[in-house]
Design a protein around this motif. Structure first.
Motif, short mmCIF file in Angstrom:
data_model
loop_
_atom_site.label_atom_id
_atom_site.label_comp_id
_atom_site.label_asym_id
_atom_site.label_seq_id
_atom_site.Cartn_x
_atom_site.Cartn_y
_atom_site.Cartn_z
N VAL A 206 2.78 7.35 -6.79
CA VAL A 206 2.04 6.25 -7.42
C VAL A 206 1.60 5.23 -6.37
N VAL A 207 2.56 4.71 -5.60
CA VAL A 207 2.23 3.64 -4.67
C VAL A 207 1.38 4.15 -3.50
N SER A 208 1.48 5.42 -3.18
CA SER A 208 0.64 5.97 -2.11
C SER A 208 -0.73 6.39 -2.61
N THR A 209 -0.99 6.22 -3.91
CA THR A 209 -2.25 6.56 -4.58
C THR A 209 -2.56 8.05 -4.51
N ILE B 254 1.50 0.22 -15.12
CA ILE B 254 0.33 -0.60 -14.79
C ILE B 254 0.73 -1.72 -13.83
N PHE B 255 1.78 -2.46 -14.17
CA PHE B 255 2.20 -3.58 -13.32
C PHE B 255 2.89 -3.10 -12.05
N TYR B 256 3.65 -2.03 -12.15
CA TYR B 256 4.33 -1.48 -10.98
C TYR B 256 3.32 -0.96 -9.95
N GLY B 257 2.30 -0.24 -10.42
CA GLY B 257 1.29 0.28 -9.51
C GLY B 257 0.42 -0.80 -8.92
N LEU B 258 0.18 -1.88 -9.66
CA LEU B 258 -0.66 -2.96 -9.15
C LEU B 258 -0.06 -3.57 -7.89
N ILE B 259 1.23 -3.85 -7.93
CA ILE B 259 1.90 -4.44 -6.77
C ILE B 259 2.19 -3.39 -5.71
N GLY B 260 2.66 -2.22 -6.14
CA GLY B 260 3.05 -1.18 -5.18
C GLY B 260 1.88 -0.65 -4.39
N CYS B 261 0.75 -0.41 -5.03
CA CYS B 261 -0.42 0.11 -4.30
C CYS B 261 -0.93 -0.92 -3.30
N ALA B 262 -0.95 -2.21 -3.70
CA ALA B 262 -1.42 -3.24 -2.77
C ALA B 262 -0.49 -3.34 -1.57
N ALA B 263 0.82 -3.28 -1.80
CA ALA B 263 1.76 -3.37 -0.68
C ALA B 263 1.65 -2.15 0.23
N THR B 264 1.43 -0.98 -0.34
CA THR B 264 1.31 0.22 0.48
C THR B 264 0.03 0.21 1.31
N ILE B 265 -1.06 -0.28 0.74
CA ILE B 265 -2.29 -0.38 1.52
C ILE B 265 -2.10 -1.34 2.69
N LEU B 266 -1.39 -2.45 2.45
CA LEU B 266 -1.08 -3.36 3.54
C LEU B 266 -0.23 -2.67 4.60
N PHE B 267 0.73 -1.85 4.18
CA PHE B 267 1.55 -1.09 5.13
C PHE B 267 0.69 -0.15 5.95
N PHE B 268 -0.26 0.52 5.31
CA PHE B 268 -1.14 1.43 6.05
C PHE B 268 -1.97 0.67 7.09
N ASN B 269 -2.45 -0.52 6.72
CA ASN B 269 -3.23 -1.32 7.67
C ASN B 269 -2.38 -1.77 8.85
N LEU B 270 -1.15 -2.20 8.58
CA LEU B 270 -0.26 -2.59 9.68
C LEU B 270 0.10 -1.38 10.53
N PHE B 271 0.27 -0.23 9.91
CA PHE B 271 0.51 0.99 10.68
C PHE B 271 -0.68 1.30 11.59
N LEU B 272 -1.90 1.10 11.07
CA LEU B 272 -3.09 1.32 11.88
C LEU B 272 -3.12 0.40 13.08
N GLU B 273 -2.74 -0.86 12.90
CA GLU B 273 -2.70 -1.79 14.03
C GLU B 273 -1.76 -1.29 15.12
N VAL C 209 -0.14 10.76 5.54
CA VAL C 209 -0.98 9.77 4.85
C VAL C 209 -1.37 8.64 5.81
N CYS C 210 -0.42 8.18 6.62
CA CYS C 210 -0.74 7.11 7.58
C CYS C 210 -1.77 7.57 8.61
N CYS C 211 -1.62 8.79 9.13
CA CYS C 211 -2.56 9.29 10.14
C CYS C 211 -3.95 9.48 9.56
N ILE C 212 -4.03 10.09 8.37
CA ILE C 212 -5.34 10.32 7.76
C ILE C 212 -5.99 8.99 7.38
N TYR C 213 -5.21 8.04 6.89
CA TYR C 213 -5.77 6.74 6.55
C TYR C 213 -6.34 6.05 7.80
#
Length: 412
Positions: A109-112, A130-149, A274-278
């Motif tokens: 779910v959180v990794s979409t 609905i509420f769990y995915g709203l927060i979890g997906c946003a936090a995971t996308i932030l994690f992917f961006n920080l991983f990219l950095e 997922v991190c590498c492909i993102y």
């Protein structure tokens, strides 16, 4: 026909560059979707028709053999489809909603990814999702961006060390044995200060890393799940790119050989993939944007109306307006010769790959400057208007987005 304000320029010339790029990208995506639909329809539609014919024959043979009506059999199959949604299979599978199965579910779910083999069936579960995915997906996308950095920072350090070695080799063995003088050290520092990693090298390294992770994961899945290697490679791309069709899902059997090791490896491979492909998708999207910029320059017609002259460059997401007005001497753009480029535009000759890559270096200067600053360990120095803004920092797609937010918030 005369245009507004007495100017007879084309509509492309008066269109904002960001809007023109957006419309062109939307048009290209629509064409890309139409081409993909045509290819997949030609490849898969005959197989679908054949499968339907075989299924109709099997239904008829089964009802005739056991003296059943087709309506009763279809009702029974509908009941099985409902049980299938709840996680019940003909073959023995692991429980879907024990703690391990629920943890696998929330990970998708959180990794979409959303494989779809497990879905909540209760009203409370659907509302909580609905509420769990709203927060979890946003936090995971932030994690992917920080991983990219951090990935780009490591790549920048590696490329910088390779560049320093090449500079030492160019200096010669005699100079390496002697103690470098102050002037030589200053020249070497100046050469390194103007150096920047290539975005194409970063894209190549990320692509190789994604291929290596996918190949290693495919070898593990083909051995553990009894899949063909190409099927396992297909699953890796579908899972790592978060497409998640759900036709093939890993770690669904009740028992495996070395089950604990396989489940840990499955988690680590999916997370790393997922991190590498993102990260790869973000870098490729920057290159695609430069292709769109090049196409816009090819389509743009200069204004020949008297008194208009050359118009000021429009504001761009990658290179903001206040950065386009002056040329930063610390960034070596290595642009194409203006006269040669103008000659090619006037003659209508197709641009060469050398000129195309050289022109891209000008547009990728902001991205390369970020990579250079991360490699040298110096933070980005913002202007006075956005120095204390909360939207600052970042590399790659996240840095471009933060810079854009910083500009818009400062303008307010």
């Amino acid at each position: 026909m005369a245009c507004r304000a007495g100017c007879c320029c084309s509509s492309i010339g008066t269109l904002n560059e960001d809007n023109a790029r957006f419309l062109m990208l939307a048009l290209l995506i629509i064409v890309y979707l139409l081409c993909g639909a045509a290819v997949f329809s030609a490849l898969e539609h005959p197989k679908e028709k054949l499968a339907k014919e075989r299924w109709a024959q099997r239904i008829e043979q089964f009802t005739h053999k056991y003296n059943l009506s087709q309506d009763d059999l279809k009702n029974f199959l509908r009941n099985y489809e409902e049980a299938n949604v709840a996680g019940i299979r003909v073959d023995a599978t692991r429980p879907r909603w024990d703690f391990a199965g629920a943890f696998y579910f929330v990970g998708t779910v959180v990794s979409t990814i959303g494989f779809g083999m497990t879905t909540p069936v209760t009203i409370a579960g659907k509302i909580f999702l609905i509420f769990y995915g709203l927060i979890g997906c946003a936090a995971t996308i932030l994690f992917f961006n920080l991983f990219l950095e951090r990935v780009i920072t490591v790549i920048a350090f590696v490329l910088k060390s390779c560049h320093e070695r090449r500079e030492r080799r160019k200096a010669g063995p005699a100079q390496n044995c002697q103690r470098p003088s102050t002037d030589s050290r200053e020249r070497r520092t100046d050469s390194l200060a103007g150096w920047k990693p290539s975005v194409y090298c970063v894209m190549l390294i990320l692509g190789v890393a994604a291929i290596v992770v996918s190949c290693c994961a495919s070898a593990m899945y083909s051995a553990a799940e009894d899949w063909e290697y190409l099927d396992a490679l297909y699953f890796c791309f579908v899972a790592f790119s978060t497409i998640g069709f759900g036709d093939m899902v890993s770690n669904q059997r009740e028992m495996y050989k070395a089950q604990v090791a396989y489940r840990v490896g499955n988690f680590l491979f999916i997370l790393t993939g997922v991190c590498c492909i993102y990260s790869l998708f973000n870098v490729i999207s920057i290159v695609i944007k430069q292709v769109l910029n090049w196409l816009l320059r090819r389509l743009e017609t200069p204004c020949r109306c008297p008194g208009r002259g050359n118009r000021h460059p429009r504001r761009n997401v990658v290179a903001p307006g206040h950065m386009r007005t002056r040329r930063d001497e610390s960034i070596e753009t290595d642009g194409v010769n203006d006269s040669e480029a103008d000659g090619r535009r006037m003659s209508g000759e197709m641009i060469s790959m050398k000129d195309f890559l050289a022109a891209n270096k000008v547009n990728l200067a902001i991205m390369q400057k970020q990579l250079s600053e991360m490699a040298n360990g110096h933070p980005r120095q913002l202007g006075s208007s956005s120095r204390h803004n909360e939207f600052s920092g970042g590399v790659g797609a996240l840095g471009i987005m933060n810079n854009r937010l910083a500009e818009t918030s400062a303008d307010r």
